[in-house]
Design a protein around this motif. Structure first.
Motif, PDB file in Angstrom:
ATOM      1  N   LYS A  92      -6.869  -3.793  -3.878  1.00 48.93           N
ATOM      2  CA  LYS A  92      -7.687  -2.573  -3.850  1.00 48.93           C
ATOM      3  C   LYS A  92      -8.555  -2.533  -2.591  1.00 48.93           C
ATOM      4  O   LYS A  92      -8.657  -1.498  -1.924  1.00 48.93           O
ATOM      5  CB  LYS A  92      -8.601  -2.527  -5.095  1.00 48.93           C
ATOM      6  CG  LYS A  92      -7.906  -1.970  -6.338  1.00 48.93           C
ATOM      7  CD  LYS A  92      -8.899  -1.623  -7.440  1.00 48.93           C
ATOM      8  CE  LYS A  92      -9.813  -2.742  -7.833  1.00 48.93           C
ATOM      9  NZ  LYS A  92     -10.524  -2.659  -9.083  1.00 48.93           N
ATOM     10  N   SER A  93      -9.187  -3.668  -2.259  1.00 52.07           N
ATOM     11  CA  SER A  93     -10.066  -3.700  -1.086  1.00 52.07           C
ATOM     12  C   SER A  93      -9.289  -3.365   0.168  1.00 52.07           C
ATOM     13  O   SER A  93      -9.757  -2.615   1.031  1.00 52.07           O
ATOM     14  CB  SER A  93     -10.674  -5.084  -0.882  1.00 52.07           C
ATOM     15  OG  SER A  93     -11.104  -5.610  -2.070  1.00 52.07           O
ATOM     16  N   SER A  94      -8.099  -3.952   0.295  1.00 50.57           N
ATOM     17  CA  SER A  94      -7.307  -3.781   1.503  1.00 50.57           C
ATOM     18  C   SER A  94      -6.912  -2.313   1.680  1.00 50.57           C
ATOM     19  O   SER A  94      -6.984  -1.760   2.781  1.00 50.57           O
ATOM     20  CB  SER A  94      -6.075  -4.671   1.411  1.00 50.57           C
ATOM     21  OG  SER A  94      -5.401  -4.701   2.618  1.00 50.57           O
ATOM     22  N   LEU A  95      -6.531  -1.668   0.579  1.00 52.19           N
ATOM     23  CA  LEU A  95      -6.136  -0.264   0.633  1.00 52.19           C
ATOM     24  C   LEU A  95      -7.343   0.622   0.976  1.00 52.19           C
ATOM     25  O   LEU A  95      -7.280   1.508   1.835  1.00 52.19           O
ATOM     26  CB  LEU A  95      -5.548   0.144  -0.728  1.00 52.19           C
ATOM     27  CG  LEU A  95      -4.631   1.361  -0.739  1.00 52.19           C
ATOM     28  CD1 LEU A  95      -3.454   1.173   0.198  1.00 52.19           C
ATOM     29  CD2 LEU A  95      -4.107   1.619  -2.160  1.00 52.19           C
ATOM     30  N   THR A 133      -0.677   8.089   7.441  1.00 49.87           N
ATOM     31  CA  THR A 133      -0.106   6.872   8.026  1.00 49.87           C
ATOM     32  C   THR A 133      -0.753   5.641   7.395  1.00 49.87           C
ATOM     33  O   THR A 133      -0.068   4.661   7.075  1.00 49.87           O
ATOM     34  CB  THR A 133      -0.311   6.851   9.554  1.00 49.87           C
ATOM     35  OG1 THR A 133       0.120   8.098  10.081  1.00 49.87           O
ATOM     36  CG2 THR A 133       0.472   5.737  10.204  1.00 49.87           C
ATOM     37  N   ALA A 134      -2.087   5.693   7.216  1.00 52.58           N
ATOM     38  CA  ALA A 134      -2.801   4.557   6.618  1.00 52.58           C
ATOM     39  C   ALA A 134      -2.287   4.284   5.209  1.00 52.58           C
ATOM     40  O   ALA A 134      -2.102   3.133   4.809  1.00 52.58           O
ATOM     41  CB  ALA A 134      -4.299   4.821   6.574  1.00 52.58           C
ATOM     42  N   PHE A 135      -2.027   5.366   4.454  1.00 49.03           N
ATOM     43  CA  PHE A 135      -1.547   5.209   3.088  1.00 49.03           C
ATOM     44  C   PHE A 135      -0.169   4.541   3.070  1.00 49.03           C
ATOM     45  O   PHE A 135       0.055   3.531   2.403  1.00 49.03           O
ATOM     46  CB  PHE A 135      -1.499   6.570   2.386  1.00 49.03           C
ATOM     47  CG  PHE A 135      -0.920   6.517   1.002  1.00 49.03           C
ATOM     48  CD1 PHE A 135      -1.644   5.957  -0.038  1.00 49.03           C
ATOM     49  CD2 PHE A 135       0.355   7.004   0.746  1.00 49.03           C
ATOM     50  CE1 PHE A 135      -1.115   5.888  -1.314  1.00 49.03           C
ATOM     51  CE2 PHE A 135       0.892   6.935  -0.533  1.00 49.03           C
ATOM     52  CZ  PHE A 135       0.154   6.377  -1.564  1.00 49.03           C
ATOM     53  N   LEU A 136       0.761   5.114   3.854  1.00 46.80           N
ATOM     54  CA  LEU A 136       2.136   4.589   3.845  1.00 46.80           C
ATOM     55  C   LEU A 136       2.195   3.158   4.380  1.00 46.80           C
ATOM     56  O   LEU A 136       2.784   2.271   3.744  1.00 46.80           O
ATOM     57  CB  LEU A 136       3.044   5.498   4.683  1.00 46.80           C
ATOM     58  CG  LEU A 136       3.300   6.895   4.105  1.00 46.80           C
ATOM     59  CD1 LEU A 136       4.024   7.754   5.123  1.00 46.80           C
ATOM     60  CD2 LEU A 136       4.110   6.789   2.819  1.00 46.80           C
TER      61      LEU A 136
END
Lengths: 195, 189
Positions: A92-95, A133-136
């Motif tokens: 979770k933190s990384s996302l 882009t960050a999500f994918l």
């Protein structure tokens, strides 16, 4: 001061193959990057977004990889323990960090590009491209990190030796690939949407 | 077993450093890349190996940092990195990997240029440029990793949240500058 040759041998045997793969994959990513030059012509502001986005994603994933390596050595996270609370908090933190950093970067890139007169993209456009882009790439890199760290430890390898080189090999390739897809989509969408 | 990781702590420790690096990479990083881009247009064949070079140096130092932080947490090394035998074994192991990696990168760069582009370039010059800048950058990044982990652990923070962003940012900047310097010295001489 006794140097332990078994440590040196283990590092050399486990890290070298991935490092050579990294060299090859990065040369491939470089070739892929040249595919972006068309987009730089349409959207010059992107040149401000891409390096920062790749670097931030790399840093967040490397931190995740290091934390998982430490946690696996301490026995807090393990292949057999599965998706436990410690692993969930890490993922979770990384996302979340990926989203916040991408958002801030998009705003910064927009203001800098307006300041130096690089036009072509609205603030909304920058934010959409960065967040998508960050999500994918976030999802992909987190999945790679978690699987490689847990599986390598499960197979008796040291996750500290394996996870980061594998990430370095695949991370940038995916980020550039996703950015190409997202930019293409946004440019297409901007023909009928107010982006 | 008590839960070790909390999202709030990871975010609180990581976000400030990630955001400061963002500012740095947007201004300094971008200028450096532009300057470098203009410079290497004289040597287009070198562009292909730059991303690989930077990522490899970062990779070596990150593996080193990952190993050291695990050892600190496990108590295999104390806060002053004793016993030094273990620390040096890790360092020597990674130095050998780096040496092999940069030699292979020199060979790949040489091969692509000669066989695909038909550009004549001295393999010896490539070896010197890539090995010297690569090894120097890797050692500097490993040293930075040791220093950062030392300071961070003393402050009771998690070194895994701090070492990757700091060492890669510094390594990118120093690595790129060193490459430019050596290319200038060797290929323009």
């Amino acid at each position: 001061m006794g140097v332990d040759y078994s440590i040196i041998k283990k590092i050399y045997r486990e890290v070298t193959p991935f490092v050579i793969l990294t060299a090859l994959a990065e040369i491939g990513a470089g070739a892929l990057l040249t595919g972006l030059t068309d987009f730089y012509a349409i959207l010059p502001g992107l040149i401000l977004l891409l390096p920062g986005l790749m670097e931030a994603r790399g840093n967040i994933s490397a931190s995740l990889g290091q934390r998982l390596g430490s946690a696996i050595h301490l026995g807090v996270i393990d292949w057999k323990l599965g998706f436990n609370d410690d692993l969930k908090e890490n993922v979770k933190s990384s996302l979340f960090l990926g989203f916040v950093v991408a958002f801030v970067l998009a705003c910064l890139a927009f203001f800098v590009s307006s300041l130096i007169g690089l036009s072509g993209l609205s603030l909304l456009g920058f934010i959409l491209i960065a967040l998508l882009t960050a999500f994918l790439s976030g999802i992909t890199q987190i999945a790679i990190t978690v699987l490689v760290a847990l599986y390598s430890a499960h197979k008796g390898l040291d996750p500290d030796n394996i996870t980061i080189p594998v990430l370095a090999t695949l991370g940038d390739v995916f980020t550039v690939l996703y950015l190409l897809i997202v930019v293409r989509t946004i440019v297409w969408a901007s023909t009928f949407l107010p982006i | 077993m008590a839960q070790m990781y909390k999202m709030s702590r990871i975010v609180r420790e990581s976000l400030p450093i990630l955001l400061s690096i963002l500012g740095f990479s947007l201004f300094t990083g971008h200028n450096l890349e532009t300057a470098f881009g203009i410079f290497v247009t004289q040597f287009p064949f070198l562009i292909i190996m730059v991303p690989a070079f930077i990522n490899m140096a970062g990779g070596f130092a990150s593996v080193f940092a990952a190993r050291i932080t695990s050892r600190l947490l496990l108590g295999e090394l104390d806060r002053k990195y004793r016993p030094y035998g273990i620390l040096f074994s890790d360092l020597i192991g990674l130095a050998l990997v780096a040496l092999t990696g940069f030699m292979v990168l020199s060979l790949i760069t040489f091969g692509i240029n000669v066989f695909f582009f038909g550009i004549e370039v001295s393999l010896f010059a490539l070896f010197v440029i890539i090995l010297v800048s690569g090894i120097f950058t890797t050692i500097l990044m490993c040293g930075t990793g040791l220093f950062v982990a030392y300071v961070v652990v003393r402050k009771k923070l998690d070194p895994d949240n701090f070492t990757p962003p700091i060492i890669t940012t510094l390594g990118d900047a120093v690595g790129t500058l060193l490459l430019v310097f050596l290319i200038r010295m060797i290929l323009l001489a």
